[in-house]
Design a protein around this motif. Structure first.
Motif, PDB file in Angstrom:
ATOM      1  N   ILE A 160      47.266  35.675  50.025  1.00  0.00           N
ATOM      2  CA  ILE A 160      45.880  35.601  50.500  1.00  0.00           C
ATOM      3  C   ILE A 160      45.350  37.003  50.775  1.00  0.00           C
ATOM      4  CG2 ILE A 160      44.408  34.806  52.386  1.00  0.00           C
ATOM      5  CD1 ILE A 160      46.198  32.348  52.604  1.00  0.00           C
ATOM      6  N   THR A 161      46.161  37.843  51.373  1.00  0.00           N
ATOM      7  CA  THR A 161      45.754  39.220  51.645  1.00  0.00           C
ATOM      8  C   THR A 161      45.538  39.977  50.342  1.00  0.00           C
ATOM      9  OG1 THR A 161      47.082  39.173  53.662  1.00  0.00           O
ATOM     10  CG2 THR A 161      46.384  41.323  52.869  1.00  0.00           C
ATOM     11  N   ALA A 162      46.441  39.801  49.390  1.00  0.00           N
ATOM     12  CA  ALA A 162      46.315  40.489  48.104  1.00  0.00           C
ATOM     13  C   ALA A 162      45.073  40.029  47.363  1.00  0.00           C
ATOM     14  CB  ALA A 162      47.561  40.257  47.265  1.00  0.00           C
ATOM     15  N   ILE A 163      44.807  38.725  47.378  1.00  0.00           N
ATOM     16  CA  ILE A 163      43.624  38.199  46.690  1.00  0.00           C
ATOM     17  C   ILE A 163      42.345  38.689  47.367  1.00  0.00           C
ATOM     18  CG2 ILE A 163      42.346  36.067  46.216  1.00  0.00           C
ATOM     19  CD1 ILE A 163      45.046  34.716  45.698  1.00  0.00           C
ATOM     20  N   SER A 164      42.327  38.732  48.697  1.00  0.00           N
ATOM     21  CA  SER A 164      41.124  39.201  49.393  1.00  0.00           C
ATOM     22  C   SER A 164      40.900  40.694  49.132  1.00  0.00           C
ATOM     23  CB  SER A 164      41.210  38.909  50.881  1.00  0.00           C
ATOM     24  OG  SER A 164      42.276  39.628  51.457  1.00  0.00           O
ATOM     25  N   ILE A 165      41.958  41.487  49.115  1.00  0.00           N
ATOM     26  CA  ILE A 165      41.817  42.920  48.813  1.00  0.00           C
ATOM     27  C   ILE A 165      41.343  43.110  47.378  1.00  0.00           C
ATOM     28  CG2 ILE A 165      43.109  45.067  48.491  1.00  0.00           C
ATOM     29  CD1 ILE A 165      44.768  44.289  50.940  1.00  0.00           C
ATOM     30  N   LEU A 166      41.907  42.345  46.450  1.00  0.00           N
ATOM     31  CA  LEU A 166      41.477  42.428  45.056  1.00  0.00           C
ATOM     32  C   LEU A 166      40.012  42.025  44.917  1.00  0.00           C
ATOM     33  CD1 LEU A 166      42.391  42.978  42.150  1.00  0.00           C
ATOM     34  CD2 LEU A 166      42.962  40.552  41.983  1.00  0.00           C
ATOM     35  N   GLY A 167      39.611  40.982  45.631  1.00  0.00           N
ATOM     36  CA  GLY A 167      38.210  40.554  45.595  1.00  0.00           C
ATOM     37  C   GLY A 167      37.276  41.610  46.152  1.00  0.00           C
ATOM     38  N   MET A 168      37.689  42.261  47.239  1.00  0.00           N
ATOM     39  CA  MET A 168      36.858  43.324  47.817  1.00  0.00           C
ATOM     40  C   MET A 168      36.732  44.503  46.860  1.00  0.00           C
ATOM     41  SD  MET A 168      38.104  43.127  51.806  1.00  0.00           S
ATOM     42  CE  MET A 168      37.711  44.812  52.089  1.00  0.00           C
ATOM     43  N   PHE A 208      34.371  43.530  44.126  1.00  0.00           N
ATOM     44  CA  PHE A 208      33.000  43.552  44.633  1.00  0.00           C
ATOM     45  C   PHE A 208      32.480  44.984  44.766  1.00  0.00           C
ATOM     46  CE2 PHE A 208      30.141  43.896  48.317  1.00  0.00           C
ATOM     47  CZ  PHE A 208      29.079  43.139  47.855  1.00  0.00           C
ATOM     48  N   LEU A 209      33.314  45.880  45.301  1.00  0.00           N
ATOM     49  CA  LEU A 209      32.880  47.262  45.501  1.00  0.00           C
ATOM     50  C   LEU A 209      32.659  47.996  44.184  1.00  0.00           C
ATOM     51  CD1 LEU A 209      35.070  48.309  48.553  1.00  0.00           C
ATOM     52  CD2 LEU A 209      32.623  47.831  48.513  1.00  0.00           C
ATOM     53  N   THR A 210      33.370  47.616  43.135  1.00  0.00           N
ATOM     54  CA  THR A 210      33.139  48.257  41.836  1.00  0.00           C
ATOM     55  C   THR A 210      31.969  47.623  41.107  1.00  0.00           C
ATOM     56  OG1 THR A 210      34.796  46.821  40.818  1.00  0.00           O
ATOM     57  CG2 THR A 210      35.515  49.015  41.538  1.00  0.00           C
ATOM     58  N   ALA A 211      31.714  46.348  41.313  1.00  0.00           N
ATOM     59  CA  ALA A 211      30.623  45.668  40.622  1.00  0.00           C
ATOM     60  C   ALA A 211      29.284  45.894  41.296  1.00  0.00           C
ATOM     61  CB  ALA A 211      30.906  44.170  40.533  1.00  0.00           C
ATOM     62  N   PHE A 212      29.280  46.123  42.588  1.00  0.00           N
ATOM     63  CA  PHE A 212      28.021  46.269  43.323  1.00  0.00           C
ATOM     64  C   PHE A 212      27.197  47.469  42.852  1.00  0.00           C
ATOM     65  CE2 PHE A 212      25.542  47.525  47.099  1.00  0.00           C
ATOM     66  CZ  PHE A 212      24.788  46.376  47.229  1.00  0.00           C
ATOM     67  N   PRO A 213      27.769  48.676  42.714  1.00  0.00           N
ATOM     68  CA  PRO A 213      26.948  49.798  42.227  1.00  0.00           C
ATOM     69  C   PRO A 213      26.417  49.583  40.818  1.00  0.00           C
ATOM     70  CG  PRO A 213      28.958  50.615  43.235  1.00  0.00           C
ATOM     71  CD  PRO A 213      29.081  49.124  43.137  1.00  0.00           C
ATOM     72  N   VAL A 214      27.182  48.922  39.962  1.00  0.00           N
ATOM     73  CA  VAL A 214      26.720  48.649  38.600  1.00  0.00           C
ATOM     74  C   VAL A 214      25.529  47.712  38.630  1.00  0.00           C
ATOM     75  CG1 VAL A 214      27.375  47.632  36.391  1.00  0.00           C
ATOM     76  CG2 VAL A 214      28.994  49.086  37.613  1.00  0.00           C
ATOM     77  N   ALA A 215      25.591  46.685  39.447  1.00  0.00           N
ATOM     78  CA  ALA A 215      24.471  45.750  39.566  1.00  0.00           C
ATOM     79  C   ALA A 215      23.255  46.446  40.163  1.00  0.00           C
ATOM     80  CB  ALA A 215      24.873  44.553  40.424  1.00  0.00           C
ATOM     81  N   TRP A 216      23.471  47.312  41.132  1.00  0.00           N
ATOM     82  CA  TRP A 216      22.378  48.038  41.756  1.00  0.00           C
ATOM     83  C   TRP A 216      21.688  48.953  40.749  1.00  0.00           C
ATOM     84  CZ3 TRP A 216      20.193  47.648  46.483  1.00  0.00           C
ATOM     85  CH2 TRP A 216      19.349  48.680  46.879  1.00  0.00           C
ATOM     86  N   ALA A 217      22.483  49.631  39.901  1.00  0.00           N
ATOM     87  CA  ALA A 217      21.917  50.538  38.901  1.00  0.00           C
ATOM     88  C   ALA A 217      21.133  49.776  37.853  1.00  0.00           C
ATOM     89  CB  ALA A 217      23.032  51.342  38.250  1.00  0.00           C
TER      90      ALA A 217
END
Length: 83
Positions: A4-12, A15-24
Motif C-alpha cells: 500500500i505504501t509503495a502503491i501510494s508513493i508510486l501514485g504520488m 501525479f507529480l510528473t503528470a501535473f506539470p505536463v497537464a498544466w503546460a
C-alpha cells in the motif's frame, strides 16, 4: 502494508510528473500573429529602453570618475607645489 505504501508513493510520483505536463498543455499560446508581433515590438522597445538607461548610467559614471580624477590630480599637484 508495504504494498500500500509503495502503491501510494508510486501514485504520488505519477501525479507529480503528470501535473506539470497537464498544466503546460492548458496554458498553450492561443494568440494571433498580430498579438505576437505587438508583443515582440514591445519587448524590443523595452530592451532598447534598458540599453539606453545603461548607457546613460555609464556616461554619468564616466563623468563622475573624470571629475574625481581631476580633483585627485589637482590635489597631487598642490601637494607637490608645497614641498
Amino acid at each position: 502494508m508495504k504494498t500500500i505504501t509503495a502503491i501510494s508513493i508510486l501514485g504520488m510520483l505519477l501525479f507529480l510528473t503528470a501535473f506539470p505536463v497537464a498544466w503546460a498543455a492548458e496554458g498553450e499560446n492561443t494568440g494571433t500573429p498580430a498579438e505576437f508581433k505587438d508583443l515582440e515590438k514591445t519587448l524590443k522597445q523595452d530592451r532598447i529602453d534598458n540599453l539606453e538607461r545603461r548607457v546613460t548610467d555609464l556616461e554619468r559614471s564616466n563623468r563622475f570618475l573624470a571629475d574625481r580624477m581631476q580633483d585627485l590630480e589637482r590635489t597631487v599637484f598642490d601637494y607637490k607645489s608645497r614641498q
